[in-house]
Design an enzyme around this catalytic site. Structure first.
Site, PDB file in Angstrom:
ATOM      1  N   ASP A  71      39.827  29.240  52.844  1.00  0.00           N
ATOM      2  CA  ASP A  71      39.921  30.679  52.537  1.00  0.00           C
ATOM      3  C   ASP A  71      39.700  31.531  53.788  1.00  0.00           C
ATOM      4  OD1 ASP A  71      37.240  30.005  52.655  1.00  0.00           O
ATOM      5  OD2 ASP A  71      36.644  31.432  51.099  1.00  0.00           O
ATOM      6  N   HIS A  96      37.038  42.298  48.038  1.00  0.00           N
ATOM      7  CA  HIS A  96      37.722  41.863  49.275  1.00  0.00           C
ATOM      8  C   HIS A  96      38.790  42.888  49.660  1.00  0.00           C
ATOM      9  CE1 HIS A  96      35.655  38.016  49.419  1.00  0.00           C
ATOM     10  NE2 HIS A  96      35.859  37.892  48.134  1.00  0.00           N
TER      11      HIS A  96
END
Ligand code: NAD
Length: 370
Positions: A270, A96
């Site tokens: 998220d 990420h």
């Protein structure tokens, strides 16, 4: 090749990147496997299981990183791990990178070849290394919701499946993708009265074919969402618009219309969450109330069940890890475009457009630098 498995050090991370059955397979292909002592402890996998499978247990992270050609992890390296980066090392893990310029610079500066789980994309556009965590979170959402509906846990005191003569709970699932489908399975299994809302009519057709009259399918719009939320005991938020923040589909006035002690579980937190009233919470402090409605918005739900999550994740990562180990990064990428899509940094260059663009940095395609 030597494959290293460090212990995860990110806060509350108890998964591990490799399980003993993978060690056996890697050994059968002639590889060495170094596992840091206690790497599997958080997932209830003791060191001796790795040893029996053929791994060498190494004390301390440094010995694992320094001697490995390929390091397999779960979470992105933490700053204290950057000193282990070196040219030619292949790193296979969730990264990420887009919001992490410092980590990106460290990987590029050291010449690490970093393959990110989350950008491995198959030909059908699926993201196979994200799916297992959505399966876990979807199933957990109902389990968590059922617990919080109990009075001692702060809910309105309703048994999700009811009993003969007493109606079960109404469960509304917004978004019928991987999280949503797994939530539906669990809710139906417990005997709840289940409604699913999705904007994709073909997805609703598939769910209707699977569940028939056991699940009410509704097209997503403000009206259907308002009605389903108003009468729900448990609402599960499971929408995703790839690459974008989650749309705020459940507005504050809809939350206010719910019964006191009803529960919302925003799995999409998220990506910012799909309830206007959501903000991210942690496993240490998972819930809060808005207008008497209990909100659970934990952004890393699978961390609560690390044993299951580790095996679910590694079932999915194993074939890619074996390809990287057996063929080396370059040939694995040449043979399998999905792995090539996973390469975010290669020999000092960013090779993934989304990461470079979000940080305003230059990049080149992997083919251009290979
Ligand atoms: N909190 C956690 O620990 C955790 C764990 C895993 C996944 N997630 C998150 O859960 C979310 C869902 O993931 P997924 O794998 O199920 O995604 P998915 O792509 O499989 O499913 C998303 C679904 O949302 C639907 N959708 C999009 N816009 C909608 C709208 N306006 N109304 C109704 N439905 C809409 C899509 O049609 C699709 O069916 C993601 O944000 C993912 O990151 C969170």
């Amino acid at each position: 090749m030597t494959i290293g498995v460090p212990r995860e050090i990110k806060d509350h991370e108890t998964r591990v990147g490799c399980v003993p059955s993978m060690v056996t397979t890697l050994r059968e292909h002639g590889h060495e496997v170094l596992v840091e002592a206690d790497a599997g402890a958080g997932s209830s996998i003791p060191d001796d299981e790795y040893e029996e499978a053929g791994a060498s247990i190494v004390t301390g992270a440094e010995g694992v990183w320094a001697k490995s050609d390929l390091v397999v992890k779960v979470k992105e390296p933490q700053p204290s791990e950057y000193r282990f980066f070196r040219a030619g090392l292949t790193l296979f893990t969730y990264l990420h990178l887009a919001p992490l310029p410092e980590l990106t610079d460290a990987l590029v500066g050291a010449g690490v070849n970093a393959v990110a789980y989350e950008t491995i994309r198959e030909e059908d556009n699926s993201l196979p290394l994200l799916t297992p965590m959505s399966e876990v979170a979807g199933r957990m959402a109902v389990q968590v919701g059922a617990q919080y509906l109990e009075k001692p846990n702060g809910g309105r005191g309703i048994l999700i499946g009811g009993v003969p003569g007493v109606a079960p709970a109404n469960v509304a699932v917004i978004g019928g993708g991987t999280v949503g489908h797994n939530a539906i399975k669990m809710a139906c299994g417990l005997g709840a009265n289940v409604t699913v809302i999705d904007r994709n009519i073909n997805r609703l057709r598939e769910l209707d074919d699977i569940y028939s009259s056991a699940v009410l399918t509704l097209a997503s719009n403000t009206y259907t969402i308002r009605e389903a939320v108003r009468t729900a005991d448990l609402v599960i938020g499971a929408v995703l618009i790839p690459g974008a923040s989650a749309p705020k589909l459940v507005r504050r006035d809809m939350i206010a219309s719910m019964r006191k002690g009803a529960v919302v579980v925003d799995v999409a937190i998220d990506q910012g969450g799909c309830f206007e009233t959501s903000h991210a919470t942690t496993h240490t402090d998972p819930i809060y109330y808005v207008d008497g409605v209990l909100h659970y918005c934990v952004s890393n739900m699978p961390a609560a069940v690390p044993h299951t999550s580790t095996f679910a994740l590694t079932n999915a990562t194993a074939p890619y890890l074996f390809a990287l180990a057996n063929k080396g990064l370059e040939r694995a990428c040449g043979d399998n475009q999905a792995i090539a899509e996973g390469v975010n940094t290669y020999q000092g260059t960013i090779t993934y457009a989304g990461v470079a663009e979000s940080q305003g940095k230059p990049w080149r395609t992997l083919n251009a630098v290979l």
